[in-house]
Design a protein around this motif. Structure first.
Motif, PDB file in Angstrom:
ATOM      1  N   ARG A 181     -11.495   6.534  -1.703  1.00 24.91           N
ATOM      2  CA  ARG A 181     -10.917   5.832  -0.559  1.00 24.91           C
ATOM      3  C   ARG A 181     -10.780   4.344  -0.835  1.00 24.91           C
ATOM      4  NH1 ARG A 181     -14.012   5.811   5.267  1.00 24.91           N
ATOM      5  NH2 ARG A 181     -12.584   4.443   6.435  1.00 24.91           N
ATOM      6  N   CYS A 182      -9.754   3.760  -0.250  1.00 27.92           N
ATOM      7  CA  CYS A 182      -9.514   2.325  -0.383  1.00 27.92           C
ATOM      8  C   CYS A 182     -10.664   1.551   0.247  1.00 27.92           C
ATOM      9  CB  CYS A 182      -8.186   1.957   0.283  1.00 27.92           C
ATOM     10  SG  CYS A 182      -7.789   0.190   0.226  1.00 27.92           S
ATOM     11  N   CYS A 192     -10.002   0.754   5.329  1.00 28.09           N
ATOM     12  CA  CYS A 192      -8.727   1.459   5.206  1.00 28.09           C
ATOM     13  C   CYS A 192      -8.976   2.946   4.937  1.00 28.09           C
ATOM     14  CB  CYS A 192      -7.904   0.847   4.078  1.00 28.09           C
ATOM     15  SG  CYS A 192      -6.339   1.694   3.758  1.00 28.09           S
ATOM     16  N   ARG A 194      -6.799   5.126   3.774  1.00 27.82           N
ATOM     17  CA  ARG A 194      -5.883   5.680   2.781  1.00 27.82           C
ATOM     18  C   ARG A 194      -6.594   5.937   1.458  1.00 27.82           C
ATOM     19  NH1 ARG A 194      -2.810   1.280   4.803  1.00 27.82           N
ATOM     20  NH2 ARG A 194      -1.157   1.927   6.236  1.00 27.82           N
ATOM     21  N   VAL A 196      -6.834   6.145  -2.745  1.00 34.69           N
ATOM     22  CA  VAL A 196      -6.288   5.374  -3.856  1.00 34.69           C
ATOM     23  C   VAL A 196      -5.193   6.158  -4.561  1.00 34.69           C
ATOM     24  CG1 VAL A 196      -6.857   4.239  -6.041  1.00 34.69           C
ATOM     25  CG2 VAL A 196      -8.471   4.157  -4.138  1.00 34.69           C
ATOM     26  N   ASP A 198      -1.995   8.056  -4.852  1.00 36.38           N
ATOM     27  CA  ASP A 198      -0.756   8.104  -4.073  1.00 36.38           C
ATOM     28  C   ASP A 198       0.284   8.846  -4.901  1.00 36.38           C
ATOM     29  OD1 ASP A 198       1.378   7.780  -2.424  1.00 36.38           O
ATOM     30  OD2 ASP A 198       1.217   5.601  -2.235  1.00 36.38           O
ATOM     31  N   ARG A 245      -8.079   0.171  -4.520  1.00 37.20           N
ATOM     32  CA  ARG A 245      -7.239  -0.152  -3.363  1.00 37.20           C
ATOM     33  C   ARG A 245      -6.036   0.780  -3.332  1.00 37.20           C
ATOM     34  NH1 ARG A 245      -6.827  -6.156  -1.136  1.00 37.20           N
ATOM     35  NH2 ARG A 245      -9.041  -6.664  -1.055  1.00 37.20           N
ATOM     36  N   CYS A 246      -5.571   1.032  -2.117  1.00 33.03           N
ATOM     37  CA  CYS A 246      -4.378   1.855  -1.944  1.00 33.03           C
ATOM     38  C   CYS A 246      -3.151   1.023  -2.258  1.00 33.03           C
ATOM     39  CB  CYS A 246      -4.323   2.409  -0.522  1.00 33.03           C
ATOM     40  SG  CYS A 246      -4.173   1.133   0.745  1.00 33.03           S
ATOM     41  N   THR A 247      -1.981   1.656  -2.262  1.00 32.93           N
ATOM     42  CA  THR A 247      -0.747   0.947  -2.583  1.00 32.93           C
ATOM     43  C   THR A 247      -0.407  -0.101  -1.530  1.00 32.93           C
ATOM     44  OG1 THR A 247       0.463   2.766  -1.514  1.00 32.93           O
ATOM     45  CG2 THR A 247       0.195   2.873  -3.905  1.00 32.93           C
TER      46      THR A 247
END
Length: 292
Positions: A181-182, A192, A194, A196, A198, A245-247
């Protein structure tokens, strides 16, 4: 460094009395740590007492006692100080320092180091608080992990802690790829949700690589290990995985981190139980299996 003694107004379990008004927190662009302190206070799973998580200079987390103590009462090997949100394992010349929670944790039968009378009294107080939490039904000590976990019933090869390679380094993840997870903070001041990973962004590939020694380590028996390779991705994409981190938060400089990244530098000697000789999804006669 200004001393921060324990606050006077505290509940019996050590938590602050009353709730403070939330204020907006900002992280300086030149800070060596992007981690917000507001999200790093938790309780020890072994004794239930409050701890604070900090990031060391080698990017590994360390749990510290939430209050500063006099340097004269702490052995030199147990003195820590903070600078720019980073914890360093030595004193900074001041009369106050921080101490690891492991030194005072009452769940350990014997302390990790010889305690001074002042630290021994602090450890006794934490033990009394732990017993009070248990008697009140507010804390249950974590059960010790079994050295021989039961085998999984699934026939497919499911890797719960995959080895991921990026920036020419192998890391051991704490969760499956889909569950990483982010760590960035959203505008609502929550972490967040979202992942990581994607599918719309460039993804890595599962491959079999030799599980040989790295950085001068001792040789292991010849064999292959499954790892998630990201070295063919652009450099910015590999940095995104390293920062966990996510996008959406990859280039958000104003968004701070609300949690520590959970990457561990992979060592085949220490993490040999997580070596998988087959790719995920494969279900041969022997199942997934791990290196004995």
């Amino acid at each position: 460094m200004c001393p921060h003694p324990p606050p006077v107004a505290c509940r019996w379990d050590g938590s602050p009395l009353g709730s403070r008004r939330h204020r907006s927190l900002r992280v300086s662009a030149n800070s060596p740590s992007r981690l917000l302190r507001t999200g790093q206070t938790s309780r020890c799973r072994a004794c239930g007492n409050r701890i604070e998580w900090y990031q060391r200079d080698n990017h590994r987390p360390v749990s510290l006692h939430p209050y500063e103590v006099a340097t004269s009462t702490v052995p030199a090997s147990c003195r820590w100080h903070l600078s720019g949100g980073i914890a360093y394992r030595h004193g900074d010349g001041s009369t106050w320092c921080r101490i690891p929670h492991a030194v005072l944790c009452p769940s350990r039968r014997t302390p990790t180091t010889r305690l001074t009378p002042r630290l021994a009294e602090a450890r006794r107080q934490l033990a009394v608080r732990t017993r009070t939490l248990i008697d009140a039904g507010l804390f249950t000590p974590a059960a010790p992990a079994s050295p021989h976990p039961p085998p999984q019933a699934s026939t497919a090869c499911a890797i719960t802690r995959p080895v991921v390679q990026f920036l020419y380094t192998r890391y051991l993840a704490a969760h499956p790829l889909e569950a990483i997870r982010c760590v960035a903070q959203t505008r609502t001041r929550y972490r967040c949700p979202r992942p990581v990973l994607d599918t719309a962004a460039p993804t890595g590939t599962w491959t079999l690589r030799p599980a040989g020694p790295v950085h001068g380590q001792l040789a292991l028996p010849d064999g292959l290990m499954a790892l998630y390779d990201l070295t063919h991705l652009p450099y910015a994409e590999q940095l995104r995985w390293r920062a966990q981190r996510c996008t959406a938060h990859a280039g958000a400089l104003g968004a701070a981190d609300l949690a520590l990244t959970q990457w561990q530098t992979f060592d085949p000697l220490i993490h040999h139980s997580h070596i998988r000789p087959r790719l995920p999804g494969a279900a041969p006669n022997g199942g997934c299996g791990a290196r004995p």
